[in-house]
Scaffold this motif. Structure first.
Motif, PDB file in Angstrom:
ATOM      1  N   ARG A  22       5.304 -27.496  43.728  1.00 58.77           N
ATOM      2  CA  ARG A  22       4.748 -26.233  44.201  1.00 58.77           C
ATOM      3  C   ARG A  22       4.722 -25.201  43.090  1.00 58.77           C
ATOM      4  O   ARG A  22       5.403 -25.329  42.071  1.00 58.77           O
ATOM      5  N   GLN A  23       3.975 -24.173  43.331  1.00 61.57           N
ATOM      6  CA  GLN A  23       3.823 -23.095  42.354  1.00 61.57           C
ATOM      7  C   GLN A  23       5.089 -22.265  42.253  1.00 61.57           C
ATOM      8  O   GLN A  23       5.921 -22.235  43.156  1.00 61.57           O
ATOM      9  N   GLY A  24       5.237 -21.592  41.126  1.00 63.18           N
ATOM     10  CA  GLY A  24       6.329 -20.655  40.971  1.00 63.18           C
ATOM     11  C   GLY A  24       6.171 -19.491  41.926  1.00 63.18           C
ATOM     12  O   GLY A  24       5.055 -19.037  42.203  1.00 63.18           O
ATOM     13  N   THR A  25       7.269 -18.991  42.451  1.00 66.17           N
ATOM     14  CA  THR A  25       7.220 -17.900  43.426  1.00 66.17           C
ATOM     15  C   THR A  25       7.817 -16.604  42.889  1.00 66.17           C
ATOM     16  O   THR A  25       7.676 -15.555  43.506  1.00 66.17           O
ATOM     17  N   LEU A  26       8.500 -16.673  41.746  1.00 66.52           N
ATOM     18  CA  LEU A  26       9.105 -15.478  41.175  1.00 66.52           C
ATOM     19  C   LEU A  26       8.051 -14.631  40.479  1.00 66.52           C
ATOM     20  O   LEU A  26       7.065 -15.147  39.925  1.00 66.52           O
ATOM     21  N   SER A  27       8.276 -13.343  40.502  1.00 65.97           N
ATOM     22  CA  SER A  27       7.370 -12.435  39.800  1.00 65.97           C
ATOM     23  C   SER A  27       7.360 -12.775  38.318  1.00 65.97           C
ATOM     24  O   SER A  27       8.404 -12.939  37.693  1.00 65.97           O
ATOM     25  N   GLY A  28       6.156 -12.898  37.758  1.00 63.59           N
ATOM     26  CA  GLY A  28       6.008 -13.270  36.351  1.00 63.59           C
ATOM     27  C   GLY A  28       5.869 -14.762  36.144  1.00 63.59           C
ATOM     28  O   GLY A  28       5.620 -15.214  35.014  1.00 63.59           O
ATOM     29  N   ALA A  29       6.022 -15.546  37.230  1.00 66.38           N
ATOM     30  CA  ALA A  29       5.914 -17.000  37.111  1.00 66.38           C
ATOM     31  C   ALA A  29       5.013 -17.570  38.200  1.00 66.38           C
ATOM     32  O   ALA A  29       5.168 -18.715  38.605  1.00 66.38           O
ATOM     33  N   GLN A  30       4.078 -16.762  38.669  1.00 66.52           N
ATOM     34  CA  GLN A  30       3.159 -17.200  39.701  1.00 66.52           C
ATOM     35  C   GLN A  30       1.865 -17.714  39.070  1.00 66.52           C
ATOM     36  O   GLN A  30       1.630 -17.513  37.868  1.00 66.52           O
ATOM     37  N   PRO A  31       1.007 -18.403  39.834  1.00 59.44           N
ATOM     38  CA  PRO A  31      -0.204 -18.997  39.255  1.00 59.44           C
ATOM     39  C   PRO A  31      -1.085 -18.012  38.493  1.00 59.44           C
ATOM     40  O   PRO A  31      -1.723 -18.383  37.499  1.00 59.44           O
ATOM     41  N   LYS A  32      -1.104 -16.761  38.916  1.00 62.68           N
ATOM     42  CA  LYS A  32      -1.947 -15.763  38.262  1.00 62.68           C
ATOM     43  C   LYS A  32      -1.394 -15.324  36.907  1.00 62.68           C
ATOM     44  O   LYS A  32      -2.109 -14.749  36.088  1.00 62.68           O
ATOM     45  N   ASP A  33      -0.106 -15.609  36.682  1.00 67.12           N
ATOM     46  CA  ASP A  33       0.546 -15.190  35.439  1.00 67.12           C
ATOM     47  C   ASP A  33       0.362 -16.236  34.344  1.00 67.12           C
ATOM     48  O   ASP A  33       0.100 -17.414  34.606  1.00 67.12           O
ATOM     49  N   SER A  34       0.539 -15.789  33.114  1.00 66.08           N
ATOM     50  CA  SER A  34       0.532 -16.722  31.991  1.00 66.08           C
ATOM     51  C   SER A  34       1.720 -17.659  32.128  1.00 66.08           C
ATOM     52  O   SER A  34       2.736 -17.301  32.737  1.00 66.08           O
ATOM     53  N   PRO A  35       1.624 -18.874  31.567  1.00 70.86           N
ATOM     54  CA  PRO A  35       2.751 -19.813  31.689  1.00 70.86           C
ATOM     55  C   PRO A  35       4.056 -19.170  31.213  1.00 70.86           C
ATOM     56  O   PRO A  35       4.142 -18.680  30.092  1.00 70.86           O
ATOM     57  N   MET A  36       5.071 -19.156  32.088  1.00 70.60           N
ATOM     58  CA  MET A  36       6.343 -18.531  31.735  1.00 70.60           C
ATOM     59  C   MET A  36       7.170 -19.418  30.800  1.00 70.60           C
ATOM     60  O   MET A  36       8.054 -18.939  30.105  1.00 70.60           O
ATOM     61  N   ASP A  37       6.870 -20.719  30.795  1.00 70.87           N
ATOM     62  CA  ASP A  37       7.569 -21.671  29.932  1.00 70.87           C
ATOM     63  C   ASP A  37       6.516 -22.337  29.055  1.00 70.87           C
ATOM     64  O   ASP A  37       5.589 -22.976  29.560  1.00 70.87           O
ATOM     65  N   SER A  38       6.660 -22.214  27.756  1.00 79.93           N
ATOM     66  CA  SER A  38       5.650 -22.735  26.828  1.00 79.93           C
ATOM     67  C   SER A  38       5.512 -24.253  26.899  1.00 79.93           C
ATOM     68  O   SER A  38       4.538 -24.812  26.387  1.00 79.93           O
ATOM     69  N   ASN A  39       6.461 -24.919  27.524  1.00 76.88           N
ATOM     70  CA  ASN A  39       6.365 -26.373  27.659  1.00 76.88           C
ATOM     71  C   ASN A  39       5.391 -26.801  28.757  1.00 76.88           C
ATOM     72  O   ASN A  39       5.046 -27.983  28.844  1.00 76.88           O
ATOM     73  N   PHE A  40       4.974 -25.852  29.602  1.00 78.67           N
ATOM     74  CA  PHE A  40       4.104 -26.176  30.722  1.00 78.67           C
ATOM     75  C   PHE A  40       2.794 -25.402  30.605  1.00 78.67           C
ATOM     76  O   PHE A  40       2.782 -24.239  30.186  1.00 78.67           O
ATOM     77  N   ARG A  41       1.698 -26.059  30.982  1.00 74.34           N
ATOM     78  CA  ARG A  41       0.373 -25.463  30.832  1.00 74.34           C
ATOM     79  C   ARG A  41       0.109 -24.354  31.841  1.00 74.34           C
ATOM     80  O   ARG A  41      -0.739 -23.489  31.614  1.00 74.34           O
ATOM     81  N   SER A  42       0.800 -24.397  32.976  1.00 72.66           N
ATOM     82  CA  SER A  42       0.595 -23.371  34.000  1.00 72.66           C
ATOM     83  C   SER A  42       1.890 -23.230  34.801  1.00 72.66           C
ATOM     84  O   SER A  42       2.880 -23.913  34.544  1.00 72.66           O
ATOM     85  N   ASN A  43       1.826 -22.323  35.770  1.00 74.80           N
ATOM     86  CA  ASN A  43       2.984 -22.117  36.657  1.00 74.80           C
ATOM     87  C   ASN A  43       2.800 -22.811  38.004  1.00 74.80           C
ATOM     88  O   ASN A  43       3.492 -22.493  38.969  1.00 74.80           O
ATOM     89  N   ASN A  44       1.866 -23.762  38.057  1.00 71.86           N
ATOM     90  CA  ASN A  44       1.483 -24.346  39.341  1.00 71.86           C
ATOM     91  C   ASN A  44       2.469 -25.373  39.887  1.00 71.86           C
ATOM     92  O   ASN A  44       2.421 -25.697  41.074  1.00 71.86           O
ATOM     93  N   GLU A  45       3.342 -25.909  39.036  1.00 70.62           N
ATOM     94  CA  GLU A  45       4.247 -26.961  39.495  1.00 70.62           C
ATOM     95  C   GLU A  45       5.681 -26.699  39.050  1.00 70.62           C
ATOM     96  O   GLU A  45       6.422 -27.611  38.697  1.00 70.62           O
ATOM     97  N   LEU A  46       6.104 -25.446  39.110  1.00 72.31           N
ATOM     98  CA  LEU A  46       7.434 -25.069  38.638  1.00 72.31           C
ATOM     99  C   LEU A  46       8.531 -25.331  39.673  1.00 72.31           C
ATOM    100  O   LEU A  46       9.715 -25.395  39.311  1.00 72.31           O
ATOM    101  N   GLU A  47       8.154 -25.454  40.926  1.00 73.07           N
ATOM    102  CA  GLU A  47       9.166 -25.681  41.954  1.00 73.07           C
ATOM    103  C   GLU A  47       8.967 -27.059  42.579  1.00 73.07           C
ATOM    104  O   GLU A  47       7.872 -27.400  43.036  1.00 73.07           O
ATOM    105  N   TRP A  48      10.043 -27.844  42.553  1.00 75.23           N
ATOM    106  CA  TRP A  48      10.055 -29.139  43.231  1.00 75.23           C
ATOM    107  C   TRP A  48      10.820 -28.948  44.538  1.00 75.23           C
ATOM    108  O   TRP A  48      12.004 -28.569  44.532  1.00 75.23           O
ATOM    109  N   VAL A  49      10.137 -29.211  45.651  1.00 73.67           N
ATOM    110  CA  VAL A  49      10.702 -28.947  46.968  1.00 73.67           C
ATOM    111  C   VAL A  49      10.986 -30.282  47.658  1.00 73.67           C
ATOM    112  O   VAL A  49      10.064 -31.040  47.973  1.00 73.67           O
ATOM    113  N   ILE A  50      12.273 -30.550  47.878  1.00 75.06           N
ATOM    114  CA  ILE A  50      12.681 -31.763  48.582  1.00 75.06           C
ATOM    115  C   ILE A  50      13.031 -31.373  50.013  1.00 75.06           C
ATOM    116  O   ILE A  50      14.009 -30.662  50.248  1.00 75.06           O
ATOM    117  N   LYS A  51      12.217 -31.805  50.973  1.00 77.61           N
ATOM    118  CA  LYS A  51      12.493 -31.495  52.375  1.00 77.61           C
ATOM    119  C   LYS A  51      13.746 -32.267  52.797  1.00 77.61           C
ATOM    120  O   LYS A  51      13.829 -33.485  52.637  1.00 77.61           O
TER     121      LYS A  51
END
Length: 706
Positions: free
Chosen positions: A639-668
């Motif tokens: 899932r996408q990042g939910t913190l301010s500054g790490a959401q899809p609209k923001d620039s990648p917060m971690d230079s190792n990742f191309r976007s913020n679209n998969e920053l959260e892994w959610v295990i139900k």
């Protein structure tokens, strides 16, 4: 100035728990007052008064026209009865508290009434009852969400094959269902009654096995001749029946035995131990340790549907008697109270605190302090006496270091039961036998005196969820006047250090950072871990956790597990080391009734102060994050990042990742329950970032201020 690594870790743990343990003690005192309140005790007793409603279920089981349906209905009957008894939620809540050393009193959601100083006991009881009523609906929602998770998981892992899927499903269901405590006593009584009912048939069964185990060859026998042979060799057996006396009656018709003897490839029906193994399989199914799919395959392979009329002949009369058993149980439970000892609960919390420090820091003086505390607890537990005849004291349950599972996940576990000093010698011997009957696969049992108290010691071989296995029979132990239960190793044979310094690492570009006790490490790009990239966590140091494997063994077992991170604080980290990461019922990407464990492939995302607090120790700033491995077969959502500054609209917060679209892994995962290595999430490193300046000023954390 560099801080000694052991002192640094100790300081982090202390900072995290300085406020936690005083709060925990206060909450524990208040919880005991609530639990022992007459309103709560009455609520527990009332649940036994509603058992008459199961008559239609008993009738449905009697009228089943296939063996599969009959056993399925019988299993459902047991589950429904257990759920009804545990419906109040008190039992499962108490079980979870014992499992976590009562840390749940401050981590469970919606328990703020325990910390409020403005409420009296009566008001807290009222709020606790409201909490339980809300929890009943939540449990139903959780069950529905769990079933959806199981179906999704099975679809995604169909490549495993039915055998592996059934085994994994069985383990997940067992972990989910292991929440009962007081209610388990009734179900155990039912199973034990069935076992005793057919025990007298064992001699006949053994005689039959010995006769046909000598290798008779009757390839030319007809079914009629085989029936005559059975009758005249074993004795008069109505309709060619041979009975199995353990747990459930299992009967094999003469035709099947004749076919088994006449066919070289079908000798399993007369193989020594076959009857006991079949009986054991069905008992495991009724105890929710085998799936419907496994039962169906077993019945088909063993041709047990042919013996439906034999099952009906012996199960149906027992079902008729069941309603009488329910009434008897209600009468025995009427007016009885199961109470907690406040003194023992508080002492257990203090002992747990010392144990955690001892195994993490491996200090001799802490190990000695823990040994002394434990001895005093055992002495005082044996002296506990009830002041009212209708009360039974629930034993305190203490967990030491549990043995690491072997290759097949089974482990031999030592459990000690401290008996009341009021018991006579003859009664103690009877109690030892009854305790052994509460557990499967008991390898040995003995009675000895330790710290001035009589202790029953058993060793069991088990691959179950160990903590819940003990907690579920707590009321049976209370009736036997067991005052305390010690599970695992408490230092009598030496501690296994929780940390493994041989694999401590400090990560930095060009390996320029150094620290005593850490090997400097760096790698460029990423490493493949089960199809997911693992980037070098530059600027962090890892305190390696002992997982019981050599470096080569660890790599072989976990090389295809993903690397991820979980931000946390010192006191929570200690609980996680013991119990695994606990699923939250509140958060993003879940609906009512669901829970989830949140991880991230980015250590920088996990280190946001919302997840990992910033502590100042001497002249350094320190943060803590847990490093984990995730089984690639475990279902999780990216899932996408939910913190301010790490959401899809923001620039990648971690230079190792191309976007913020998969920053959260959610295990139900069921809310309030923990996920551990056996479920697919292994915590293997405590990551600390130690800096001279506040981490918010670091270039990689500029996104914090957005």
């Amino acid at each position: 100035m560099e801080i000694n690594p052991v002192e640094l870790l100790e300081e982090m743990l202390q900072r995290g728990e300085q406020t936690v343990f005083p709060t925990l003690r206060k909450c524990a005192e208040r919880f005991v007052d609530i639990f022992n309140d007459t309103c709560i005790q009455q609520r527990i007793r009332e649940k036994f008064e509603s058992l008459e409603e199961f008559q239609p279920d008993i009738t449905r089981c009697k009228n089943a026209n296939t063996l599969f349906n009959k056993l399925k209905h019988l299993k459902q009957l047991f589950e429904d009865m257990e759920d009804k008894i545990a419906e109040s939620g008190i039992e499962s809540f108490l079980s979870r508290l014992f499992n976590t050393g009562f840390i749940g009193l401050i981590t469970e959601e919606n328990l703020d009434f325990l910390t409020s100083d403005d409420l009296g006991t009566a008001q807290r009881v009222e709020k606790f009852l409201h909490y339980l009523e809300h929890g009943a609906q939540k449990k139903e929602d959780t069950r529905r969400a769990f079933e959806e998770y199981i179906e999704t998981w099975k679809r995604n892992n169909i490549r495993w094959g039915s055998v592996a899927i059934n085994k994994a499903e069985r383990e997940m269901r067992a972990n989910f269902d292991n929440e009962g405590a007081l209610s388990e006593k009734f179900i155990l009584q039912l199973i034990n009654e069935i076992t005793a009912k057919f025990e007298p048939l064992r001699d006949k069964l053994v005689a039959a096995r010995e006769t046909y185990g000598r290798g008779l060859v009757v390839a030319s026998l007809t079914s009629e001749a085989a029936s005559w042979l059975l009758k005249n060799t074993v004795g008069e057996v109505a309709h060619g029946e041979v009975a199995v006396p353990t747990a459930l009656p299992l009967f094999v018709g003469a035709k099947k035995l004749a076919d088994a003897v006449s066919c070289p490839n079908a000798t399993r029906a007369i193989t020594p131990g076959w009857f006991d193994n079949t009986s054991r399989f069905i008992t495991q199914y009724l105890n929710n340790r085998k799936t419907d799919g496994e039962l169906s395959a077993f019945i088909r392979n063993e041709k047990l549907e042919l013996d439906l009329h034999h099952f009906k002949e012996h199960i149906d009369p027992w079902l008729i008697e069941l309603s009488h058993k329910i009434n008897e149980f209600k009468r025995n439970a009427f007016g009885k109270s199961y109470i907690l000892s406040k003194e023992m609960i508080l002492r257990e919390i203090d002992r747990m605190r010392t144990l955690l420090y001892a195994i993490v820091l491996n200090k001799p003086e802490l190990i000695e302090k823990h040994r002394r505390q434990l001895g005093e607890m055992v002495q005082d537990a044996a002296k506990l006496q009830t002041t009212k005849g209708h009360e039974s004291i629930l034993p305190s349950i203490s967990f030491g270091q549990l043995p690491l599972p072997g290759g097949n996940r089974e482990r031999v576990l030592l459990i000690k039961f401290v008996l009341s000093s009021s018991l006579g010698q003859k009664a103690m011997n009877e109690v030892m036998s009854k305790i052994s009957n509460l557990f499967d696969n008991v390898e040995s049992s003995s009675k000895k005196v330790e710290n001035g108290a009589t202790v029953v010691e058993i060793k069991i071989r088990t691959d179950d969820n160990i903590s819940t296995k003990v907690a579920r029979c707590i009321s049976s132990l209370a009736d036997l006047q067991v005052r305390a239960v010690l599970v695992g190793d408490f230092g009598l044979c030496g501690f296994r250090h929780a940390m493994n310094p041989a694999f401590n690492r400090i990560y930095s570009i060009n390996s320029v950072d150094k620290a005593e006790g850490f090997k400097s490490t760096h790698f460029s790009g990423s490493l493949d871990r089960g199809g997911e990239p693992y980037f070098c966590p530059n600027g962090w140091r890892r305190y390696s956790i002992d997982v019981g494997l050599t470096g080569a063994e660890f790599e072989a077992k976990y090389k295809n597990w993903h690397v991820a991170y979980h931000g946390t604080e010192g006191h929570i980290a200690m609980a996680i080391l013991l119990n695994g990461i606990r699923a939250s019922g509140q958060g993003c990407f879940i609906v009512a009734g669901q829970g989830a464990v949140y991880l991230s492939p980015s250590i920088e995302y996990s280190s946001h102060p919302r997840y990992a607090g910033v502590w100042q120790i001497k002249d350094k700033y320190v943060q803590m994050v847990l490093q984990v491995r995730v089984d690639r077969n475990l279902v999780f959502e990216k899932r996408q990042g939910t913190l301010s500054g790490a959401q899809p609209k923001d620039s990648p917060m971690d230079s190792n990742f191309r976007s913020n679209n998969e920053l959260e892994w959610v295990i139900k995962w069921p809310p309030g329950t923990s996920i551990s290595s056996t479920d697919g999430v292994l915590v293997y490193g405590i990551m600390l970032r130690v800096t001279d300046q506040h981490p918010k000023t670091l270039p990689q954390n500029a996104w914090w201020s957005k």
